[in-house]
Motif scaffolding. Sequence first.
Motif, PDB file in Angstrom:
ATOM      1  N   PRO A 584      -8.721  30.131  12.558  1.00  0.00           N
ATOM      2  CA  PRO A 584      -9.465  29.258  11.640  1.00  0.00           C
ATOM      3  C   PRO A 584      -8.805  27.901  11.422  1.00  0.00           C
ATOM      4  CG  PRO A 584      -9.242  31.442  10.721  1.00  0.00           C
ATOM      5  CD  PRO A 584      -8.442  31.441  11.975  1.00  0.00           C
ATOM      6  N   GLN A 585      -7.471  27.889  11.376  1.00  0.00           N
ATOM      7  CA  GLN A 585      -6.803  26.600  11.148  1.00  0.00           C
ATOM      8  C   GLN A 585      -7.102  25.638  12.293  1.00  0.00           C
ATOM      9  OE1 GLN A 585      -5.474  24.935   8.960  1.00  0.00           O
ATOM     10  NE2 GLN A 585      -4.419  23.320  10.090  1.00  0.00           N
ATOM     11  N   GLU A 586      -7.057  26.145  13.517  1.00  0.00           N
ATOM     12  CA  GLU A 586      -7.310  25.234  14.631  1.00  0.00           C
ATOM     13  C   GLU A 586      -8.784  24.819  14.677  1.00  0.00           C
ATOM     14  OE1 GLU A 586      -5.864  26.341  18.513  1.00  0.00           O
ATOM     15  OE2 GLU A 586      -6.750  24.535  19.384  1.00  0.00           O
ATOM     16  N   ILE A 587      -9.656  25.728  14.249  1.00  0.00           N
ATOM     17  CA  ILE A 587     -11.075  25.346  14.215  1.00  0.00           C
ATOM     18  C   ILE A 587     -11.275  24.227  13.213  1.00  0.00           C
ATOM     19  CG2 ILE A 587     -13.394  26.150  13.591  1.00  0.00           C
ATOM     20  CD1 ILE A 587     -12.640  28.827  14.849  1.00  0.00           C
ATOM     21  N   ARG A 588     -10.581  24.330  12.088  1.00  0.00           N
ATOM     22  CA  ARG A 588     -10.657  23.237  11.096  1.00  0.00           C
ATOM     23  C   ARG A 588     -10.187  21.935  11.720  1.00  0.00           C
ATOM     24  NH1 ARG A 588      -8.995  26.886   6.802  1.00  0.00           N
ATOM     25  NH2 ARG A 588      -6.805  26.520   7.226  1.00  0.00           N
ATOM     26  N   GLU A 589      -9.121  22.029  12.494  1.00  0.00           N
ATOM     27  CA  GLU A 589      -8.596  20.815  13.116  1.00  0.00           C
ATOM     28  C   GLU A 589      -9.585  20.258  14.144  1.00  0.00           C
ATOM     29  OE1 GLU A 589      -4.752  21.890  14.571  1.00  0.00           O
ATOM     30  OE2 GLU A 589      -3.954  22.220  12.560  1.00  0.00           O
ATOM     31  N   ARG A 590     -10.185  21.170  14.876  1.00  0.00           N
ATOM     32  CA  ARG A 590     -11.157  20.710  15.877  1.00  0.00           C
ATOM     33  C   ARG A 590     -12.370  20.067  15.208  1.00  0.00           C
ATOM     34  NH1 ARG A 590     -11.204  24.581  21.164  1.00  0.00           N
ATOM     35  NH2 ARG A 590      -8.962  24.654  21.466  1.00  0.00           N
ATOM     36  N   ALA A 591     -12.773  20.651  14.080  1.00  0.00           N
ATOM     37  CA  ALA A 591     -13.890  20.051  13.334  1.00  0.00           C
ATOM     38  C   ALA A 591     -13.493  18.649  12.874  1.00  0.00           C
ATOM     39  CB  ALA A 591     -14.255  20.919  12.139  1.00  0.00           C
ATOM     40  N   THR A 592     -12.228  18.494  12.518  1.00  0.00           N
ATOM     41  CA  THR A 592     -11.747  17.182  12.075  1.00  0.00           C
ATOM     42  C   THR A 592     -11.764  16.191  13.242  1.00  0.00           C
ATOM     43  OG1 THR A 592     -10.377  18.291  10.450  1.00  0.00           O
ATOM     44  CG2 THR A 592      -9.868  15.993  10.888  1.00  0.00           C
ATOM     45  N   VAL A 593     -11.398  16.664  14.423  1.00  0.00           N
ATOM     46  CA  VAL A 593     -11.465  15.791  15.603  1.00  0.00           C
ATOM     47  C   VAL A 593     -12.912  15.342  15.826  1.00  0.00           C
ATOM     48  CG1 VAL A 593     -11.210  15.686  18.124  1.00  0.00           C
ATOM     49  CG2 VAL A 593      -9.468  16.813  16.744  1.00  0.00           C
ATOM     50  N   LEU A 594     -13.818  16.295  15.733  1.00  0.00           N
ATOM     51  CA  LEU A 594     -15.235  15.966  15.959  1.00  0.00           C
ATOM     52  C   LEU A 594     -15.720  14.957  14.906  1.00  0.00           C
ATOM     53  CD1 LEU A 594     -17.908  16.446  17.404  1.00  0.00           C
ATOM     54  CD2 LEU A 594     -18.219  18.533  16.078  1.00  0.00           C
ATOM     55  N   GLN A 595     -15.354  15.196  13.662  1.00  0.00           N
ATOM     56  CA  GLN A 595     -15.751  14.263  12.602  1.00  0.00           C
ATOM     57  C   GLN A 595     -15.146  12.879  12.866  1.00  0.00           C
ATOM     58  OE1 GLN A 595     -17.846  14.572  10.026  1.00  0.00           O
ATOM     59  NE2 GLN A 595     -17.372  12.647   8.983  1.00  0.00           N
TER      60      GLN A 595
END
Length: 732
Positions: A584-595
């Motif tokens: 989940p932490q990396e998914i959050r980070e990936r979502a941040t990259v996308l944003q």
Amino acid sequence: MAAADGVLPHVPESRAAVPTTSSRPRPAESRRQAAATRRKYQASSEAPPAKRRSETSFLPAKKSAAKETPRTLKGKAQKTFSPKRSSAGARDGNQERKPGIKTSSLFKNNPEIPELHRPVVKQVQEKVFTSDAFQALDLHPHLISTINTVFKMSSMTSVQKQSIPVLLEGRDALVRSQTGSGKTLAYCIPVVQSLQAMKSKIQRGDGPYALILVPTRELALQSFDTVQKLLKPFTWIVPGVLMGGEKRKSEKARLRKGINILIATPGRLVDHIKSTKNIHFRQIQWLILDEADRILDLGFEKDITVILNAVNAECRERQNVLLSATLTEGVTWLADISLHDPVSISVLDESHDQSNPKSKAIPEASPQAGDELDSFAIPASLEQYVTVVPSKLRLVSLAGFILQKCKFERDQKLIIFFSSCELVDFHYNLFLQTLLSGSGALAPGALPCASTRLKFLRLHGDLEQEERTAVFQEFSHSKTGVLLCTDVAARGLDLPQVTWIVQYNAPSSPAEYIHRIGRTARIGCHGSSLLILAPSEAEYVNSLASHKINVSEIKMEDILSVLARDDCFKGRRWGSQKRRSVGPQEIRERATVLQTVFEDYVHSSERTVSGAKKALQSFIRAYATYPRELKHIFHIRSLHLGHVAKSFGLRDAPKNLSALATKKKKANLKRPDLHRKTQSKQRLAEILRSEYSSGMETSVTKVREQNKRAGPGSQPRSAVRNQRPALAVGTN
Ligand SMILES: Nc1ncnc2c1ncn2[C@@H]1O[C@H](COP(=O)(O)OP(=O)(O)OP(=O)(O)O)[C@@H](O)[C@H]1O
């Protein structure tokens, strides 16, 4: 709908659909942007949080609030994204943040997502098909053979089985059956059968024998196509369409030559009634109002009155038919003035009541009847979902959903509904420029493997008619793709093989909900729909339940988890690592990259920033037009406008937003009498906002001004403006 395993191979995307933009950065600029993006990303979220949060949840444990905490924008909202505020992120380990770089603190300060306590209701369902063949009807053999060979249909649907015999008997009818159940043929077959059988053969110059009114131009084209096919064996009967977007002069010429089955949008027809000498209704034998409730909704009441008066003045003896999947009480007014001793045909009656449907009268407007009328049938093969997403995470969640469907699953065709033309344009340009590989303002390095399998199209009332028709055709014939649109595409359109309907902005009524989702799961096919709500809007699920609409929840985490499969968005920290499970932490980070990718694009030029601001304003104005009965759910005060700005890729909320949201309130306090008046104006805005205009009050004014200039009774704005060369829709 099987999901492919892993990232699918990239097929080069045709660039034809990608508009060239003057502001596209040059390569050096792009590289600089890429480096900046990476720096920002590193600074914002690569470092692990000081406290490890639950591995199963994306949202940090925090003070909860069921509603998004409303704030005044001045100061506070800005703080959310200001460098000063960002420095608080240092507590999360963001030590390297450069002064002045604003980060996408996507997962902080969000309201808690409330538990959805959705009441499970028994949905109203209809049987689509019957085992009865068209041969069982008393139709001309050539008509039956056309149905069998051209339409490739053998058995009737329930609504056809009930309606065709009644209409062939010469009765007026009020027909309700679920979306995609075959209502078009239910009225077209009797019209063609009766006209071809006339003793004195119809002459083209006789003018219209049948008048079919529909609310949108695309629907007019679609109905015209059906009528034209049915008329193949009966070449002496000429169909034609009047729908705006075509030169009035060429429409006049076609009217002069003669049209026997006339399909029209109401505004355009009124335009001709007032300005075209050759139009007459002496021969009218059929008057059909398809999507009857929408025709009323669109504020076409006046137009309908003009049309009925014009037709009544010349002919009294005719058959009248009103149809829709959502005939609500409001339609009884129309039924009263336009139908004579009608039969009420409702397919769901068949399962409830096997007694003779022909004898059924129109329900009285009692509360009970109202309840019955307000519960709509939904195709049994349609699975409905809802997801509750905090405002800041809306954009990445929508993008995640699109990537999930179009990049990792096969043959997916999506329609995404927005509340205004500006919203469609904004998201269309954003996704084209960011989610397609190497397609624009983003540095190629930012999204090295952006999907080439995505195809985006858009449809709304502000487009030129030529583009509208081209998009409609292209999406109709395409096996895959994403259509971003307003409610102009919600009614009646029969777009094959649509697998998902996404409602990014909630509809303004249950009827519109039904019609939007009804673009999928047609005629017994499978389909799904997803409604995206903000935490403060979660109660809308209960409102749907009160209309017997059942939705299941998809968790936002499940939507975002697609990012685990998409290495386009992995941060530098994970860059060199081979495939492994992504938490989940990396998914959050990936979502941040996308944003960050979205924010970088939005902030890549003044033009794109102003486009995002315009879209945000449009969203706020459209939000203010929800009807009174939904205001407790959709109220602008319940939204955190700074967070909403984030969903437009804006790092800071524009300063004038609070003024925009409060101006109207103050004005209303001063003049309660005016408030009452503006409610009806609001209603008009609500009606017009997604169909023909932007949803902004100024647009309503524009419509009025434009209509004034074009003369009374003319089509709304786009129809008047888009005077295009003749379309190949008439038979001459
Ligand atoms: N008897 C039939 N057998 C097979 N397919 C049919 C039959 N009748 C209609 N269809 C097909 O079903 C699809 C939906 O029909 P149609 O567009 O008329 O639905 P509708 O009830 O008018 O929907 P909406 O309420 O959304 O306007 C069309 O593709 C049509 O060709």
